[in-house]
Design an enzyme around this catalytic site. Structure first.
Site: not given
Length: 309
Positions: A125-127, A173, A215, A217, A258, A287
């Site tokens: 979770g660095s972003n 689910r 997203n 990429h 993507d 990023e």
């Protein structure tokens, strides 16, 4: 002074340098273009000339800095910067009334509620951390939920440390059920950000958040995208192909890997001696530099676009 600016604008050292260069060059171009325009006008009283000069420079400056910001890779920053100046000049509120926003699957915004983001992530979770920091105390946008498909994902710890609710999802689910849309609705989620989320998003979730899911990429799409192209697999492919540059692509999410429309790209060089790890470090820097600002730009543009005229 520079440290204060970095904290105020939430940027790193290199981005601050690019921003200051943009200000300097944009200001110089404003003076040059403004004088050329004024030279074409008939002579007027000095007071009138002064008024025309002020008006001309005021109108030209935003255009010049935006144009210069593009090659410096700072367009998202200056777009938001100018938007905030406009807000202050016109006394426009930062939070847009709920009546101006089209209905979403989540609870509609109330006058006192900011635009709510859910971050989907599968790893450390660095972003996500950069996004959380960027929107801390933001007047109109907040990170309201962190979602992960891995109970051991480091991003969950980062969310807890920041006081943000978390949601752990399971495959059956997610893919064959309701996509956890009811939980997102309960949390009032208006927008979804995929930040290193490794599962393909099911149609149920895409249909629930049309054009409200983006997203990031780690390559320059349409190259090196698709199933299985994530993390070091992408960087290995880029290096093996002998590419001279790589980068990041921020794009909308659709039902293909993507594939959704591109919002923003930034590039970095690929050196002959690069390994997947060294290239990954360069990509991560891009990023962290751009993703939070682009998210903010996309959301603010949606809010402004849907303001009643």
């Amino acid at each position: 002074m520079f440290e204060k600016l970095q904290k105020k604008w939430k940027v790193n050292g290199w981005q601050l340098l690019a921003i200051l260069c943009t200000f300097a060059i944009g200001g110089s171009l404003t003076g040059i273009v403004g004088r050329k325009i004024l030279q074409q006008l008939p002579e007027v009283h000095p007071v009138g000339w002064t008024i025309l000069y002020i008006i001309t420079m005021t109108l030209i400056w935003p255009l010049m800095v935006v144009l210069v910001s593009i090659p410096f890779g700072q367009y998202p920053f200056f777009k938001n910067y100018l938007f905030r100046i406009f807000q202050k000049m016109t006394n426009t509120p930062s939070s847009i009334p709920p009546s101006s926003i089209p209905p979403s699957p989540s609870s509609p915004l109330s006058p006192s509620s900011p635009f709510s983001i859910a971050i989907f992530a599968s790893g450390t979770g660095s972003n996500a951390q950069k996004i959380i920091e960027h929107f801390h105390n933001h007047p109109s946008i907040r990170v309201a939920l962190v979602v992960s498909n891995k109970a051991t994902a480091g991003v969950l710890d980062k969310a807890v440390a920041a006081g943000i609710p978390t949601l752990l999802i399971e495959k059956e689910r997610f893919f064959r059920g309701d996509g956890f849309v009811p939980e997102l609705t309960t949390h009032g989620i208006d927008f979804i950000v995929l930040a290193g989320f490794l599962w393909k998003v099911p149609p149920s979730l895409i249909q629930a958040y049309p054009s409200r899911m983006i997203n990031i990429h780690p390559a320059l799409l349409p190259k090196y995208g698709g199933k299985g192209m994530y993390g070091n697999f992408v960087h290995e492919a880029v290096i093996a192909a002998g590419e001279k540059e790589s980068g990041i692509t921020i794009h909308y999410v659709d039902e293909q890997y993507d594939h959704g429309g591109t919002i923003f790209q930034a590039t970095c060089p690929v050196f002959p001696e690069d390994t997947p790890e060294t290239l990954a470090n360069r990509i991560h820097a891009l990023e962290h530099q751009h993703f939070p600002a682009v998210i903010e730009s996309v959301i603010l543009s949606k809010l402004v676009k849907n303001q009643p005229s």
